[in-house]
Enzyme design. Structure first.
Site, PDB file in Angstrom:
ATOM      1  N   LYS A  13      14.071  12.928  17.700  1.00 40.31           N
ATOM      2  CA  LYS A  13      14.405  13.576  16.377  1.00 40.31           C
ATOM      3  C   LYS A  13      13.878  14.940  16.184  1.00 40.31           C
ATOM      4  O   LYS A  13      14.507  15.981  16.040  1.00 40.31           O
ATOM      5  CB  LYS A  13      13.774  12.704  15.241  1.00 40.31           C
ATOM      6  N   ARG A  88      11.237   6.935   5.382  1.00 38.16           N
ATOM      7  CA  ARG A  88      10.726   5.779   6.446  1.00 38.16           C
ATOM      8  C   ARG A  88      10.633   4.573   5.624  1.00 38.16           C
ATOM      9  O   ARG A  88      10.214   3.566   6.374  1.00 38.16           O
ATOM     10  CB  ARG A  88       9.278   6.305   6.823  1.00 38.16           C
ATOM     11  N   ARG A 127       4.753  12.468  26.451  1.00 38.24           N
ATOM     12  CA  ARG A 127       4.725  13.670  25.638  1.00 38.24           C
ATOM     13  C   ARG A 127       3.389  14.497  25.721  1.00 38.24           C
ATOM     14  O   ARG A 127       2.309  13.888  25.640  1.00 38.24           O
ATOM     15  CB  ARG A 127       5.340  13.282  24.228  1.00 38.24           C
ATOM     16  N   ARG A 160      -0.929  13.626  21.732  1.00 41.38           N
ATOM     17  CA  ARG A 160      -1.219  13.162  20.476  1.00 41.38           C
ATOM     18  C   ARG A 160      -1.920  11.904  20.443  1.00 41.38           C
ATOM     19  O   ARG A 160      -1.651  10.912  21.221  1.00 41.38           O
ATOM     20  CB  ARG A 160       0.230  12.998  19.747  1.00 41.38           C
ATOM     21  N   ARG A 171       3.392   1.363  16.223  1.00 35.83           N
ATOM     22  CA  ARG A 171       4.266   2.143  15.611  1.00 35.83           C
ATOM     23  C   ARG A 171       5.535   1.892  15.779  1.00 35.83           C
ATOM     24  O   ARG A 171       6.373   1.801  14.537  1.00 35.83           O
ATOM     25  CB  ARG A 171       4.259   3.831  16.047  1.00 35.83           C
TER      26      ARG A 171
HETATM   27  P1  AP5 Z   1      10.310  14.015  20.091  1.00 28.51           P
HETATM   28  O1  AP5 Z   1      11.632  14.877  19.867  1.00 28.51           O
HETATM   29  O2  AP5 Z   1       8.756  14.183  19.990  1.00 28.51           O
HETATM   30  O3  AP5 Z   1      10.658  12.285  19.422  1.00 28.51           O
HETATM   31  P2  AP5 Z   1      10.494  12.176  17.816  1.00 28.51           P
HETATM   32  O4  AP5 Z   1      11.698  11.226  17.552  1.00 28.51           O
HETATM   33  O5  AP5 Z   1      10.287  13.396  17.024  1.00 28.51           O
HETATM   34  O6  AP5 Z   1       9.085  11.312  17.827  1.00 28.51           O
HETATM   35  P3  AP5 Z   1       8.085  11.195  16.883  1.00 28.51           P
HETATM   36  O7  AP5 Z   1       6.841  10.285  17.642  1.00 28.51           O
HETATM   37  O8  AP5 Z   1       7.469  12.650  16.765  1.00 28.51           O
HETATM   38  O9  AP5 Z   1       8.347  10.616  15.662  1.00 28.51           O
HETATM   39  P4  AP5 Z   1       7.430   9.674  14.864  1.00 28.51           P
HETATM   40  O10 AP5 Z   1       8.477   9.641  13.741  1.00 28.51           O
HETATM   41  O11 AP5 Z   1       6.815   8.494  15.136  1.00 28.51           O
HETATM   42  O12 AP5 Z   1       6.266  10.593  14.427  1.00 28.51           O
HETATM   43  P5  AP5 Z   1       6.090  11.617  13.159  1.00 28.51           P
HETATM   44  O13 AP5 Z   1       5.291  12.954  13.901  1.00 28.51           O
HETATM   45  O14 AP5 Z   1       7.061  11.631  12.393  1.00 28.51           O
HETATM   46  O15 AP5 Z   1      10.615  13.322  21.751  1.00 28.51           O
HETATM   47  C1  AP5 Z   1       9.670  12.401  22.491  1.00 28.51           C
HETATM   48  C2  AP5 Z   1       9.401  12.913  23.713  1.00 28.51           C
HETATM   49  O16 AP5 Z   1      10.595  12.616  24.580  1.00 28.51           O
HETATM   50  C3  AP5 Z   1       8.990  14.250  23.933  1.00 28.51           C
HETATM   51  O17 AP5 Z   1       8.236  14.565  25.192  1.00 28.51           O
HETATM   52  C4  AP5 Z   1      10.245  15.111  24.443  1.00 28.51           C
HETATM   53  O18 AP5 Z   1      10.265  16.314  25.267  1.00 28.51           O
HETATM   54  C5  AP5 Z   1      11.204  14.032  25.002  1.00 28.51           C
HETATM   55  N1  AP5 Z   1      12.579  13.919  24.951  1.00 28.51           N
HETATM   56  C6  AP5 Z   1      13.349  14.061  23.509  1.00 28.51           C
HETATM   57  N2  AP5 Z   1      14.614  14.118  23.864  1.00 28.51           N
HETATM   58  C7  AP5 Z   1      14.684  13.459  25.353  1.00 28.51           C
HETATM   59  C8  AP5 Z   1      15.890  13.377  25.884  1.00 28.51           C
HETATM   60  N3  AP5 Z   1      17.120  13.173  25.420  1.00 28.51           N
HETATM   61  N4  AP5 Z   1      15.573  12.973  27.204  1.00 28.51           N
HETATM   62  C9  AP5 Z   1      14.379  12.783  27.825  1.00 28.51           C
HETATM   63  N5  AP5 Z   1      13.483  13.085  27.007  1.00 28.51           N
HETATM   64  C10 AP5 Z   1      13.577  13.575  25.775  1.00 28.51           C
HETATM   65  O19 AP5 Z   1       4.906  10.692  12.436  1.00 28.51           O
HETATM   66  C11 AP5 Z   1       3.669  10.339  12.929  1.00 28.51           C
HETATM   67  C12 AP5 Z   1       3.018   9.802  11.835  1.00 28.51           C
HETATM   68  O20 AP5 Z   1       2.837  10.425  10.647  1.00 28.51           O
HETATM   69  C13 AP5 Z   1       3.438   8.387  11.592  1.00 28.51           C
HETATM   70  O21 AP5 Z   1       3.097   7.332  12.368  1.00 28.51           O
HETATM   71  C14 AP5 Z   1       2.907   8.085  10.035  1.00 28.51           C
HETATM   72  O22 AP5 Z   1       1.407   7.832  10.056  1.00 28.51           O
HETATM   73  C15 AP5 Z   1       2.908   9.448   9.519  1.00 28.51           C
HETATM   74  N6  AP5 Z   1       3.948   9.962   8.574  1.00 28.51           N
HETATM   75  C16 AP5 Z   1       5.250  10.809   9.030  1.00 28.51           C
HETATM   76  N7  AP5 Z   1       6.151  10.573   8.263  1.00 28.51           N
HETATM   77  C17 AP5 Z   1       5.856   9.555   7.225  1.00 28.51           C
HETATM   78  C18 AP5 Z   1       6.368   9.130   6.433  1.00 28.51           C
HETATM   79  N8  AP5 Z   1       7.624   9.705   5.858  1.00 28.51           N
HETATM   80  N9  AP5 Z   1       6.254   8.037   5.631  1.00 28.51           N
HETATM   81  C19 AP5 Z   1       4.937   7.641   5.948  1.00 28.51           C
HETATM   82  N10 AP5 Z   1       4.077   8.081   6.806  1.00 28.51           N
HETATM   83  C20 AP5 Z   1       4.599   9.151   7.718  1.00 28.51           C
END
Ligand code: AP5
Length: 214
Positions: A13, A88, A127, A160, A171
Protein backbone atom coordinates in the site's frame (compact mmCIF):
# COMPACT_ATOMS: atom_id res chain seq x y z
CA UNK A 1 -9.59 11.92 -6.26
CA UNK A 2 -10.33 10.45 -2.82
CA UNK A 3 -9.05 6.92 -2.45
CA UNK A 4 -8.44 4.43 0.34
CA UNK A 5 -5.74 1.76 -0.13
CA UNK A 6 -6.84 -1.28 1.87
CA UNK A 7 -4.97 -4.53 2.42
CA UNK A 8 -2.99 -6.57 4.89
CA UNK A 9 0.36 -5.46 6.36
CA UNK A 10 3.06 -5.64 3.69
CA UNK A 11 0.64 -5.71 0.74
CA UNK A 12 2.45 -2.79 -0.91
CA UNK A 13 0.00 0.00 0.00
CA UNK A 14 2.68 2.49 1.04
CA UNK A 15 4.95 1.72 -1.94
CA UNK A 16 2.12 2.43 -4.38
CA UNK A 17 0.45 5.29 -2.52
CA UNK A 18 3.67 7.34 -2.19
CA UNK A 19 4.39 7.18 -5.92
CA UNK A 20 0.81 7.55 -7.22
CA UNK A 21 0.02 10.47 -4.90
CA UNK A 22 3.06 12.28 -6.34
CA UNK A 23 2.00 11.40 -9.90
CA UNK A 24 -1.60 12.56 -9.36
CA UNK A 25 -0.79 15.65 -7.25
CA UNK A 26 -2.78 14.53 -4.22
CA UNK A 27 -1.67 13.97 -0.63
CA UNK A 28 -0.62 10.61 0.80
CA UNK A 29 -2.06 10.17 4.27
CA UNK A 30 -0.54 7.14 6.01
CA UNK A 31 -1.52 6.71 9.65
CA UNK A 32 1.43 4.37 10.33
CA UNK A 33 3.89 7.00 9.01
CA UNK A 34 2.18 9.73 11.05
CA UNK A 35 2.50 7.65 14.22
CA UNK A 36 6.17 6.83 13.53
CA UNK A 37 6.86 10.55 12.91
CA UNK A 38 5.15 11.40 16.22
CA UNK A 39 7.30 8.81 17.95
CA UNK A 40 10.52 10.12 16.36
CA UNK A 41 9.54 13.61 17.58
CA UNK A 42 8.95 12.22 21.08
CA UNK A 43 5.37 13.53 21.35
CA UNK A 44 2.80 12.13 23.80
CA UNK A 45 0.86 10.66 20.86
CA UNK A 46 3.98 8.90 19.57
CA UNK A 47 4.85 7.43 22.96
CA UNK A 48 1.28 6.23 23.52
CA UNK A 49 1.11 4.69 20.02
CA UNK A 50 4.43 2.86 20.51
CA UNK A 51 2.88 0.70 23.25
CA UNK A 52 0.47 -0.73 20.67
CA UNK A 53 2.64 -0.68 17.54
CA UNK A 54 5.53 -2.64 19.05
CA UNK A 55 3.26 -5.60 19.74
CA UNK A 56 1.37 -5.33 16.46
CA UNK A 57 -1.92 -4.22 18.04
CA UNK A 58 -4.13 -1.41 16.76
CA UNK A 59 -3.91 2.03 18.36
CA UNK A 60 -7.33 2.89 19.89
CA UNK A 61 -9.93 4.19 17.43
CA UNK A 62 -10.45 7.54 19.16
CA UNK A 63 -6.72 8.39 18.97
CA UNK A 64 -6.53 7.57 15.25
CA UNK A 65 -9.81 9.27 14.39
CA UNK A 66 -8.66 12.50 16.10
CA UNK A 67 -5.40 12.31 14.14
CA UNK A 68 -7.23 11.90 10.82
CA UNK A 69 -9.80 14.59 11.64
CA UNK A 70 -6.99 17.08 12.16
CA UNK A 71 -5.10 15.94 9.03
CA UNK A 72 -8.10 15.94 6.69
CA UNK A 73 -8.99 19.47 7.79
CA UNK A 74 -5.72 20.88 6.38
CA UNK A 75 -6.08 22.72 3.04
CA UNK A 76 -3.89 20.32 1.01
CA UNK A 77 -6.32 17.43 1.65
CA UNK A 78 -9.06 19.34 -0.18
CA UNK A 79 -7.20 18.70 -3.49
CA UNK A 80 -7.67 14.93 -3.05
CA UNK A 81 -5.89 12.17 -1.16
CA UNK A 82 -4.82 8.57 -0.93
CA UNK A 83 -5.38 7.24 2.58
CA UNK A 84 -3.19 4.26 3.44
CA UNK A 85 -3.55 2.24 6.68
CA UNK A 86 -6.85 3.88 7.59
CA UNK A 87 -9.60 2.90 8.20
CA UNK A 88 -8.72 -0.35 9.95
CA UNK A 89 -11.96 -0.95 11.87
CA UNK A 90 -15.64 -0.43 11.10
CA UNK A 91 -15.70 2.41 13.66
CA UNK A 92 -12.89 4.17 11.75
CA UNK A 93 -14.72 3.65 8.44
CA UNK A 94 -17.89 5.19 9.87
CA UNK A 95 -15.86 8.11 11.24
CA UNK A 96 -14.18 8.69 7.86
CA UNK A 97 -17.53 8.73 6.05
CA UNK A 98 -18.89 11.24 8.53
CA UNK A 99 -15.77 13.48 8.44
CA UNK A 100 -15.99 13.62 4.64
CA UNK A 101 -19.74 14.18 4.67
CA UNK A 102 -19.30 17.16 7.00
CA UNK A 103 -17.18 18.83 4.32
CA UNK A 104 -19.45 17.78 1.43
CA UNK A 105 -17.10 15.04 0.20
CA UNK A 106 -17.21 11.26 -0.24
CA UNK A 107 -14.79 8.46 -1.12
CA UNK A 108 -14.43 7.60 -4.82
CA UNK A 109 -12.99 4.11 -4.46
CA UNK A 110 -11.40 1.69 -2.01
CA UNK A 111 -8.55 -0.19 -3.70
CA UNK A 112 -8.10 -3.60 -2.12
CA UNK A 113 -4.67 -5.26 -2.51
CA UNK A 114 -5.17 -9.05 -2.90
CA UNK A 115 -2.10 -11.02 -1.85
CA UNK A 116 -1.18 -14.38 -0.31
CA UNK A 117 0.19 -14.83 3.20
CA UNK A 118 3.57 -16.35 2.18
CA UNK A 119 4.22 -13.31 -0.05
CA UNK A 120 3.29 -10.94 2.82
CA UNK A 121 5.77 -12.67 5.09
CA UNK A 122 8.50 -12.40 2.45
CA UNK A 123 7.79 -8.71 1.94
CA UNK A 124 7.63 -7.74 5.61
CA UNK A 125 10.67 -9.65 6.83
CA UNK A 126 12.78 -8.32 3.89
CA UNK A 127 11.69 -4.67 4.24
CA UNK A 128 14.33 -2.07 5.16
CA UNK A 129 13.75 1.67 5.62
CA UNK A 130 16.08 4.67 5.54
CA UNK A 131 16.31 6.35 8.95
CA UNK A 132 16.90 9.72 7.36
CA UNK A 133 14.58 10.02 4.31
CA UNK A 134 12.21 7.06 4.97
CA UNK A 135 12.73 5.50 1.51
CA UNK A 136 11.49 1.89 1.59
CA UNK A 137 13.63 -0.98 0.22
CA UNK A 138 13.33 -4.74 0.06
CA UNK A 139 16.35 -7.03 0.39
CA UNK A 140 15.25 -9.07 -2.67
CA UNK A 141 12.74 -7.10 -4.76
CA UNK A 142 14.02 -3.54 -4.27
CA UNK A 143 17.54 -3.78 -2.79
CA UNK A 144 19.80 -0.77 -2.15
CA UNK A 145 22.99 -0.60 -4.26
CA UNK A 146 25.16 -0.86 -1.11
CA UNK A 147 24.01 -3.07 1.81
CA UNK A 148 22.31 -1.07 4.59
CA UNK A 149 22.90 2.30 2.89
CA UNK A 150 20.18 4.43 1.29
CA UNK A 151 20.72 5.08 -2.45
CA UNK A 152 19.06 8.49 -2.21
CA UNK A 153 20.64 10.13 0.84
CA UNK A 154 23.31 7.76 2.17
CA UNK A 155 21.32 7.27 5.40
CA UNK A 156 21.40 4.06 7.41
CA UNK A 157 18.73 1.42 6.65
CA UNK A 158 16.87 -0.22 9.54
CA UNK A 159 14.24 -2.90 10.06
CA UNK A 160 10.95 -1.80 11.66
CA UNK A 161 10.54 -3.33 15.11
CA UNK A 162 7.10 -4.68 14.18
CA UNK A 163 8.56 -6.47 11.12
CA UNK A 164 10.06 -9.26 13.26
CA UNK A 165 8.53 -12.64 12.39
CA UNK A 166 6.62 -13.02 15.69
CA UNK A 167 5.04 -9.56 15.52
CA UNK A 168 4.19 -9.96 11.83
CA UNK A 169 2.13 -13.07 12.66
CA UNK A 170 0.20 -11.11 15.25
CA UNK A 171 -0.38 -8.19 12.84
CA UNK A 172 -1.84 -10.63 10.30
CA UNK A 173 -4.23 -12.00 12.97
CA UNK A 174 -5.27 -8.48 13.95
CA UNK A 175 -5.88 -7.70 10.27
CA UNK A 176 -8.07 -10.81 9.84
CA UNK A 177 -10.14 -10.04 12.93
CA UNK A 178 -10.48 -6.25 12.87
CA UNK A 179 -9.76 -4.98 9.36
CA UNK A 180 -10.94 -7.73 6.97
CA UNK A 181 -14.64 -6.98 7.84
CA UNK A 182 -14.13 -3.71 5.92
CA UNK A 183 -14.11 -5.71 2.66
CA UNK A 184 -17.82 -6.53 3.06
CA UNK A 185 -18.52 -3.03 4.40
CA UNK A 186 -17.09 -1.29 1.32
CA UNK A 187 -18.33 -3.93 -1.10
CA UNK A 188 -21.92 -3.37 0.10
CA UNK A 189 -21.44 0.35 -0.57
CA UNK A 190 -20.19 -0.31 -4.12
CA UNK A 191 -16.75 1.18 -3.41
CA UNK A 192 -14.45 -1.85 -3.24
CA UNK A 193 -12.17 -2.51 -6.23
CA UNK A 194 -9.79 -5.50 -5.92
CA UNK A 195 -6.34 -5.30 -7.51
CA UNK A 196 -3.83 -8.17 -7.81
CA UNK A 197 -1.08 -7.22 -5.35
CA UNK A 198 1.42 -9.95 -6.27
CA UNK A 199 2.93 -8.67 -9.52
CA UNK A 200 5.98 -6.46 -9.80
CA UNK A 201 5.77 -2.96 -8.30
CA UNK A 202 5.24 -1.53 -11.80
CA UNK A 203 2.57 -4.14 -12.73
CA UNK A 204 0.58 -3.37 -9.56
CA UNK A 205 0.87 0.36 -10.29
CA UNK A 206 -0.47 -0.15 -13.84
CA UNK A 207 -3.40 -2.18 -12.46
CA UNK A 208 -4.29 0.63 -10.03
CA UNK A 209 -4.04 3.30 -12.72
CA UNK A 210 -6.37 1.20 -14.89
CA UNK A 211 -9.11 0.77 -12.26
CA UNK A 212 -8.92 4.43 -11.23
CA UNK A 213 -8.95 5.55 -14.89
CA UNK A 214 -5.86 7.75 -14.44
P1 AP5 B 1 4.97 -1.63 1.78
O1 AP5 B 1 4.54 -0.80 0.62
O2 AP5 B 1 5.83 -1.01 2.81
O3 AP5 B 1 3.68 -2.36 2.42
P2 AP5 B 1 2.43 -1.76 3.23
O4 AP5 B 1 1.22 -2.39 2.68
O5 AP5 B 1 2.49 -0.26 3.24
O6 AP5 B 1 2.76 -2.39 4.64
P3 AP5 B 1 2.81 -1.83 6.13
O7 AP5 B 1 3.48 -2.88 6.95
O8 AP5 B 1 3.45 -0.46 6.19
O9 AP5 B 1 1.33 -1.77 6.48
P4 AP5 B 1 0.72 -1.85 7.83
O10 AP5 B 1 -0.66 -1.55 7.42
O11 AP5 B 1 0.89 -3.03 8.65
O12 AP5 B 1 1.58 -0.80 8.69
P5 AP5 B 1 1.30 0.67 9.15
O13 AP5 B 1 2.56 1.43 9.07
O14 AP5 B 1 0.08 1.21 8.49
O15 AP5 B 1 5.71 -2.93 1.18
C1 AP5 B 1 6.27 -3.92 2.03
C2 AP5 B 1 7.60 -4.42 1.44
O16 AP5 B 1 7.33 -5.07 0.19
C3 AP5 B 1 8.61 -3.30 1.11
O17 AP5 B 1 9.90 -3.76 1.42
C4 AP5 B 1 8.46 -3.07 -0.40
O18 AP5 B 1 9.68 -2.65 -1.00
C5 AP5 B 1 8.05 -4.46 -0.89
N1 AP5 B 1 7.11 -4.42 -2.02
C6 AP5 B 1 6.05 -3.58 -2.17
N2 AP5 B 1 5.39 -3.86 -3.33
C7 AP5 B 1 6.04 -4.92 -3.89
C8 AP5 B 1 5.84 -5.69 -5.10
N3 AP5 B 1 4.82 -5.42 -5.94
N4 AP5 B 1 6.68 -6.70 -5.37
C9 AP5 B 1 7.72 -6.99 -4.51
N5 AP5 B 1 7.98 -6.29 -3.37
C10 AP5 B 1 7.14 -5.27 -3.06
O19 AP5 B 1 0.88 0.44 10.69
C11 AP5 B 1 1.83 0.10 11.67
C12 AP5 B 1 1.16 0.09 13.04
O20 AP5 B 1 0.63 1.42 13.34
C13 AP5 B 1 -0.09 -0.82 13.18
O21 AP5 B 1 0.29 -2.15 13.48
C14 AP5 B 1 -0.84 -0.13 14.32
O22 AP5 B 1 -0.25 -0.40 15.55
C15 AP5 B 1 -0.61 1.35 14.02
N6 AP5 B 1 -1.67 1.91 13.15
C16 AP5 B 1 -1.49 2.46 11.92
N7 AP5 B 1 -2.67 2.85 11.40
C17 AP5 B 1 -3.63 2.53 12.33
C18 AP5 B 1 -5.04 2.65 12.35
N8 AP5 B 1 -5.72 3.20 11.31
N9 AP5 B 1 -5.70 2.21 13.44
C19 AP5 B 1 -5.04 1.68 14.50
N10 AP5 B 1 -3.68 1.52 14.52
C20 AP5 B 1 -2.99 1.94 13.45
Amino acid sequence: MRLVFLGPPGAGKGTQARELAREWGVVHLATGDMLREALAAGTGLGLEAKRYMDRGALVPDEVIIDLMRERLARPDAARGFIVDGFPRTIAQAEALASLLKDSGQALDRVIYFEISEPELLRRLTGRRICRRCQTVYHLISAPPRRPDVCDKCGGELYQREDDSEATVQHRLEVYAQQTAPLLAYYSERGLLVPVAGEGSIEAVRRAIRAVVGA
